[in-house]
Write a protein that holds these residues in place. Structure first.
Motif, short mmCIF file in Angstrom:
data_model
loop_
_atom_site.label_atom_id
_atom_site.label_comp_id
_atom_site.label_asym_id
_atom_site.label_seq_id
_atom_site.Cartn_x
_atom_site.Cartn_y
_atom_site.Cartn_z
N ASP A 98 -39.32 15.89 -14.87
CA ASP A 98 -39.37 16.62 -14.99
C ASP A 98 -38.85 17.74 -16.34
OD1 ASP A 98 -37.98 17.75 -11.91
OD2 ASP A 98 -36.19 17.45 -12.85
N THR A 99 -40.27 19.24 -15.88
CA THR A 99 -40.94 19.30 -17.68
C THR A 99 -39.58 20.03 -18.19
OG1 THR A 99 -42.61 20.29 -16.45
CG2 THR A 99 -41.66 21.42 -18.66
N ILE A 100 -39.45 19.36 -19.97
CA ILE A 100 -38.86 20.36 -20.93
C ILE A 100 -39.05 21.15 -21.11
CG2 ILE A 100 -37.16 19.21 -23.70
CD1 ILE A 100 -36.52 17.91 -20.32
N GLY A 101 -38.57 22.53 -21.27
CA GLY A 101 -38.83 23.49 -22.07
C GLY A 101 -37.52 24.33 -22.69
N VAL A 102 -37.86 25.22 -23.88
CA VAL A 102 -36.89 26.28 -24.10
C VAL A 102 -37.01 28.17 -23.81
CG1 VAL A 102 -37.26 24.85 -26.14
CG2 VAL A 102 -39.04 26.70 -26.26
N SER A 103 -36.22 28.14 -23.68
CA SER A 103 -35.76 29.58 -23.39
C SER A 103 -36.38 31.16 -24.19
CB SER A 103 -34.41 30.24 -22.64
OG SER A 103 -34.50 31.52 -21.88
N THR A 104 -37.11 31.58 -23.64
CA THR A 104 -37.60 32.93 -24.85
C THR A 104 -36.35 33.84 -24.54
OG1 THR A 104 -38.57 34.28 -22.96
CG2 THR A 104 -39.81 32.63 -24.31
N GLU A 105 -36.69 34.73 -25.60
CA GLU A 105 -35.01 35.84 -25.23
C GLU A 105 -35.44 37.15 -24.12
OE1 GLU A 105 -36.28 39.27 -27.61
OE2 GLU A 105 -38.62 39.26 -27.78
N CYS A 106 -36.95 36.63 -23.41
CA CYS A 106 -37.17 37.44 -21.64
C CYS A 106 -36.64 36.76 -20.85
CB CYS A 106 -37.75 38.00 -21.41
SG CYS A 106 -38.25 39.71 -22.58
N GLY A 107 -35.63 34.98 -21.13
CA GLY A 107 -35.54 34.53 -19.78
C GLY A 107 -36.73 33.73 -19.52
N ASN A 167 -38.88 23.00 -13.46
CA ASN A 167 -39.72 23.37 -13.76
C ASN A 167 -39.91 24.59 -13.20
OD1 ASN A 167 -41.23 20.73 -13.92
ND2 ASN A 167 -40.30 20.04 -11.17
N ARG A 168 -38.92 25.31 -13.48
CA ARG A 168 -39.16 26.94 -13.03
C ARG A 168 -39.29 27.05 -13.96
NH1 ARG A 168 -36.83 27.87 -7.79
NH2 ARG A 168 -37.89 30.01 -8.23
N THR A 169 -40.40 28.90 -14.12
CA THR A 169 -40.04 30.08 -15.27
C THR A 169 -39.49 30.23 -15.41
OG1 THR A 169 -42.26 29.54 -14.09
CG2 THR A 169 -41.83 31.80 -15.59
N ARG A 170 -38.44 30.92 -14.67
CA ARG A 170 -37.01 31.50 -15.13
C ARG A 170 -35.93 30.36 -15.97
NH1 ARG A 170 -34.69 36.51 -13.13
NH2 ARG A 170 -36.00 36.23 -11.37
N ALA A 171 -35.74 30.66 -16.70
CA ALA A 171 -35.11 29.65 -17.75
C ALA A 171 -34.12 29.59 -16.89
CB ALA A 171 -35.13 30.02 -19.42
N SER A 172 -33.07 30.61 -16.03
CA SER A 172 -32.32 30.16 -15.40
C SER A 172 -31.90 29.53 -13.92
CB SER A 172 -31.34 32.21 -15.16
OG SER A 172 -32.03 32.58 -14.37
N ASP A 173 -32.82 29.43 -14.30
CA ASP A 173 -33.24 27.79 -12.69
C ASP A 173 -33.33 26.39 -13.38
OD1 ASP A 173 -33.49 30.93 -10.85
OD2 ASP A 173 -35.00 31.00 -10.66
N ASN A 174 -33.21 26.87 -13.89
CA ASN A 174 -33.92 25.11 -14.60
C ASN A 174 -32.20 25.07 -15.53
OD1 ASN A 174 -36.75 24.58 -14.22
ND2 ASN A 174 -36.97 26.65 -15.79
N LYS A 175 -32.52 23.60 -15.35
CA LYS A 175 -30.76 22.89 -16.13
C LYS A 175 -30.44 23.01 -17.67
CE LYS A 175 -28.83 18.35 -16.31
NZ LYS A 175 -28.62 17.03 -16.21
N LEU A 176 -29.54 23.77 -17.88
CA LEU A 176 -29.64 23.54 -19.18
C LEU A 176 -29.14 22.38 -20.07
CD1 LEU A 176 -29.35 25.96 -22.42
CD2 LEU A 176 -26.88 25.97 -21.65
N LEU A 177 -29.92 21.91 -20.60
CA LEU A 177 -29.28 20.73 -21.71
C LEU A 177 -28.69 20.99 -23.06
CD1 LEU A 177 -33.24 18.47 -21.98
CD2 LEU A 177 -31.00 17.85 -20.22
N GLY A 178 -28.52 21.99 -23.98
CA GLY A 178 -27.78 22.10 -24.44
C GLY A 178 -28.79 23.27 -25.46
N ASN A 179 -27.74 23.61 -26.52
CA ASN A 179 -28.74 24.46 -27.72
C ASN A 179 -28.68 23.94 -28.37
OD1 ASN A 179 -25.82 25.54 -26.88
ND2 ASN A 179 -26.58 27.62 -27.93
N ILE A 180 -29.26 24.49 -29.52
CA ILE A 180 -29.32 24.33 -31.01
C ILE A 180 -29.16 25.38 -31.42
CG2 ILE A 180 -30.24 22.99 -33.40
CD1 ILE A 180 -31.47 21.37 -31.00
N CYS A 181 -28.31 26.17 -32.67
CA CYS A 181 -28.38 27.35 -33.54
C CYS A 181 -28.64 26.87 -35.10
CB CYS A 181 -26.28 27.98 -32.86
SG CYS A 181 -26.46 29.40 -33.97
N ILE A 182 -29.57 27.65 -35.61
CA ILE A 182 -30.08 27.71 -36.81
C ILE A 182 -29.31 28.94 -37.61
CG2 ILE A 182 -31.76 27.75 -37.98
CD1 ILE A 182 -31.84 24.78 -36.07
N ASN A 183 -29.06 28.44 -38.48
CA ASN A 183 -28.52 29.91 -39.30
C ASN A 183 -29.22 29.79 -40.66
OD1 ASN A 183 -26.33 30.92 -37.15
ND2 ASN A 183 -25.41 28.82 -38.64
#
Length: 218
Positions: free
Chosen positions: A8-17, A56-72
């Protein structure tokens, strides 16, 4: 020799989901080529939170969250100027390694996790009707957020305004609050467009009032 493929596609979420693909489903593994540049959406932004998804879904919340990286520590960066470099590699075993480098100070944050792989290169990427609709909503939502940021800056610089302008300002804040709620709900495109039009009209009225009754700016 049998290959392994990304299931399945690997993606990143935008501010509008919206989920933006970075590695498409069906990609042969191992994969070590990924490198992308990201910029801030707001010049007052202090950090960037990159959410990694698989699906493979367009809406971020419909996909599996793998994790997140926070850059300060990404303040004082202009919109459109790259501030974070994301590197990604995937092994045949499904081992995913993600690195995010702060281009301002060189600091690197890393994330490692396991993802799903497949023995088949056939990708399950059929776009559903609701995905197409959400893509349209997300584009409008991105524009709405730009309008909110622009008008918020305008209002924050205005001081000693008259009663008429103050009334318009209150209406603008109310409409901007409604817009944020509609964006968060993520479904009503018609209502979003109506409120964007309302904000546009109020913004024109505020600028006209400011022109006829000059506003002192900080």
């Amino acid at each position: 020799m049998a290959h392994k493929y990304l299931s399945d596609t690997i993606g990143v979420s935008t501010e509008c989901g919206l989920s933006i693909p970075v590695v498409m489903a069906g990609q042969v593994l191992p994969y070590h080529k990924g490198q992308w540049l990201f910029s801030v959406v707001d010049e007052q932004q202090q950090q960037m939170d990159i959410m990694l998804l698989q699906g493979n879904r367009t809406r971020a919340s419909d996909n599996k969250l793998l994790g997140n990286i926070c850059i300060n520590q990404i303040s004082d960066v202009c919109r459109g100027v790259p501030s974070v470099r994301l590197s990604l590699s995937i092994e045949e075993s499904g081992d995913l390694l993600v690195s995010a480098e702060n281009l301002k100070n060189g600091l690197i944050r890393r994330m490692r996790t396991q993802i799903e792989t497949s023995d088949s290169s056939i990708a399950k990427t059929k776009e559903l009707v609701e995905d197409i609709r959400f893509k349209e909503f997300a584009k409008a939502g991105t524009l709405a957020r730009k309008m909110i940021r622009s008008n918020t800056r305008t209002l924050s610089r205005a001081v000693r305004i008259d009663k008429h302008s103050a009334n318009i300002e209150r209406q603008m804040h109310s409409v901007m609050s409604e817009l944020e709620q509609i964006i968060q709900a993520g479904s009503d495109l018609q209502q979003l467009q109506l409120r964007m039009n309302d904000l546009s009209q109020l913004s024109l009225q505020f600028h006209f009032a400011a022109y006829t009754n000059p506003i002192k700016a900080t």
